[in-house]
Structure formats: C-alpha cells, structure tokens
Design an enzyme around this catalytic site. Structure first.
Site, mmCIF file in Angstrom:
data_model
loop_
_atom_site.group_PDB
_atom_site.id
_atom_site.type_symbol
_atom_site.label_atom_id
_atom_site.label_comp_id
_atom_site.label_asym_id
_atom_site.label_seq_id
_atom_site.Cartn_x
_atom_site.Cartn_y
_atom_site.Cartn_z
ATOM 1 N N ASP A 177 41.930 47.924 46.270
ATOM 2 C CA ASP A 177 40.748 47.771 45.030
ATOM 3 C C ASP A 177 39.851 49.035 45.600
ATOM 4 O OD1 ASP A 177 39.217 45.852 46.531
ATOM 5 O OD2 ASP A 177 39.288 44.400 44.752
ATOM 6 N N TYR A 198 47.861 47.395 42.564
ATOM 7 C CA TYR A 198 46.640 46.340 43.255
ATOM 8 C C TYR A 198 47.215 45.265 42.855
ATOM 9 C CZ TYR A 198 43.737 42.875 43.271
ATOM 10 O OH TYR A 198 42.772 42.418 43.689
ATOM 11 N N GLU A 252 44.053 37.438 38.709
ATOM 12 C CA GLU A 252 44.259 38.712 39.179
ATOM 13 C C GLU A 252 43.445 39.604 37.991
ATOM 14 O OE1 GLU A 252 42.966 39.894 41.876
ATOM 15 O OE2 GLU A 252 43.650 39.198 43.547
#
Length: 363
Positions: free
Chosen positions: A143, A125, A42
């Site tokens: 996102d 996020y 991520e």
C-alpha cells in the site's frame, strides 16, 4: 537524486518484526485471524485513517457478525452504517463479495490468493493482506505506506502511481517474507505500521525511531524527504450546486441519487446545478410544483471528493405542495435511518434542528 532501479533490499525482517511486536498500536483487527473481520477492516481502511475506522468497524461487526449476515443485509441498513466513511462503492462491493463467498465458497473465505483476488472489490493489496494475516500465506501487501518505506530504504525514485512500481516493490519484498506462520501474519502489518507512524507522509521521517534507519539508503544520501516520487494528479474540478432544505408538516424532502456515478443510490436533499439566486431558487421550486411559504435562511457548505469539489449554496424554506414523484418526505426518525452521505452533513444538521423544533444552527 534517487537511483534509477530497485536493488535487493537489505535484511529488514528481524529488526522490523522485533520493532512491531514492541510498538504496534492495539487496533481491533489485529486481535483476530478471522478472514471476514480482517477483510472488513482492510476495505474500511482504504482511503481512511485507522483512528477514524475503529468505531465504524466495531458497529459494523456488531450488526453484521458474519459473512452470511452481511450477504443478507438490507442495502439501506448497510449504507446507513457506512455513512460518513465515504467511497460508498466499497460498501456495495463488500456485500457483493460477501454474497460470492456464501454462494461459491459455502460461507468460508478461500485460503488462496488467486481466489481472494477474484472477489468483487478485492485488488492485489487487499488479497495479499487477507491472505497473509488470516492464512499465513507469504504474499507481500503493498500500500502507500509500504511504497514509502521501500522507496526510501532503496533510495528509489520510481513513480509510485505506476502499477509497475507497485509490482516491482511486491517482488522485491518476497525474499524478505519470513518463514514461520506467526511471523508471516504480522510482516505486512509491520511494514504498514512503520510507514504509518515512523516513516510517515506529510513531513520528515522519524529516523531516530526507525528500526531500519542504519540500512536506509535515502537517509544516508539525504534524499528521504524527496521520496516517494508520485506523478501529479489532475486538478480537482469545482462544481457549484444549490441544495434545497424543503420543510413541510414536520418533514423534509429527500430523493435518491441515480444508480450510477458519484454517491450512486444514496439519499440527498433536492439540488440543482449552479449557485442560484433566491429568485432563481424560487423558480426551481416552482418547477418542482412547490410554493415557498417562508424563507428561513440561506447557508453555504463545501465538500471535497477525490476528483471534484462541491461548493454548495443552500436554502431552507417552508413550502406547500407535494413535489415530484421522486421526492420522499422524511420525518426525524426516517432521516435517522436513511443513508445520506456526509457531503450533505451540514444540511442534515439543519434538518434535524428544524424538525425537532430546536431552531437552526449558526451559519
């Protein structure tokens, strides 16, 4: 025009998950429930395309297979592995967070959204993405891809650059999060995948391929290509720089950038502000205590950052003298181990060619 408020989303969960299970790209971070590996992916995927991340991701985990290995890593090794991914503060925050996990959580990632959010470099996020994929916590992750899908589904024209819009979308998605753990783990990924490959940016959405097309208000209203709405960015400023590739006895000069600001703490070729003429460049070399012996060539390069664009004039020259104390004279092997950001990739290629005796590349 798109409506002014976000209404209740249609029943997207079942068709979305069925589509994802049949069509998801086989990406390596989707093959694990290990929070460390999911978190690394991520962070790497921020501001970077998935296809570009895969090689970096695999090399990174081969070198640092655990959060403890990352916490203990020499910074130079970490930054070298990150070289080319850009946004180098992500790598530094990655290591800070790894050390926090080791020190405060005994090397185990916390299975709570709030605790994940407390880690350096982890925002709403990323915390939600790790919480859902690794621990099956029902946290929507929002996102750019998700914002695009949801604003089109709802035909909603709010500014997606506004944090209030992102939080409104997050709350609107909560009722859509499925109940089963195996479904929670892929719900956020499914929305992001839809936004990446079907309801994508930079062109019209591929509505005939979308499992949610019949529910999409923007498709029905003909406004899909107007969405999402995003406030204009400030114009990117341009900076002129002169970069020096000094050569001496099979080595080239490098120096560290300052510990704060753009490309903080990384290695660069010596440079000066402005586009210097050859005479001005010679005067700058003299101020560094270097005497040009042979001017090899000049070249130009450009690099675009988020808020600034560098236009670089370069000079390749043989010199005598040692230069100031902060100059480090690197041979070929040293150049291969030091983290020099991709902004200087043209100069790295030139230096490698010169140091290997293969000659210089074409301008």
């Amino acid at each position: 025009m798109p409506q002014a408020s976000l209404t209740t989303l249609p029943p997207i969960t079942a068709p979305l998950l069925a589509w994802y299970r049949a069509n998801a790209r086989p990406l390596p971070w989707r093959e694990t429930q290990d929070p460390y590996r999911i978190w690394v992916s991520e962070i790497m995927l921020q501001q970077t395309r998935a296809a570009a991340v895969i090689g970096y991701y695999r090399r990174f985990l081969e070198t640092f297979p655990s959060v403890e290995a990352l916490a203990d890593a020499p910074e130079e090794r970490l930054m070298k592995l990150w070289e080319g991914l850009g946004y180098y503060s992500r790598a530094r925050n990655l290591q800070k967070a790894a050390r926090t996990v080791v020190r405060q959580f005994g090397g185990r990632f916390p299975a709570e959204y709030g605790a994940l959010l407390s880690l350096p470099g982890v925002g709403e996020y990323t915390a939600a993405a790790v919480a859902s994929a690794a621990f099956a916590l029902p946290e929507p992750a929002v996102d750019g891809n998700v914002l695009r899908v949801v604003t089109r589904l709802a035909d909603w024209g709010a500014d997606i650059a506004d944090v209030k819009t992102k939080r409104a979308v997050r709350e609107a998605l909560r009722p859509a999060v499925p109940a089963r753990a195996e479904d929670i783990r892929i719900f956020n990924q499914a929305l992001m995948e839809l936004g990446a490959v079907v309801c994508g940016p930079n062109g019209p959405p591929k509505c005939p391929l979308c499992p949610l097309a019949d529910m999409c208000l923007a498709r029905r209203a003909g406004t899909a290509e107007l969405l999402p709405v995003k406030s204009a960015k400030k114009p990117r400023r341009t900076e002129e720089r002169t970069v020096f590739l000094f050569l001496q006895n099979g080595k080239t000069a490098l120096r560290r950038r300052p510990d704060s600001g753009l490309l903080a703490g990384l290695w660069e070729f010596p440079s000066a502000d402005g586009a210097l003429s050859a005479a001005e460049a010679a005067a700058q070399a003299a101020r560094w205590g270097l005497t040009p012996a042979e001017w090899r060539r000049s070249l130009t390069a450009k690099h675009i950052f988020t808020h600034v664009e560098w236009h670089m004039t370069g000079y390749v020259l043989e010199v005598s003298g040692t230069g100031p104390e902060d100059f480090f004279w690197a041979d070929g092997p040293a150049l291969d181990t030091l983290a020099v950001p991709s902004a200087f990739s043209r100069f790295v290629r030139e230096a490698r060619a010169a140091l290997s005796g293969q000659g210089l590349s074409d301008p």
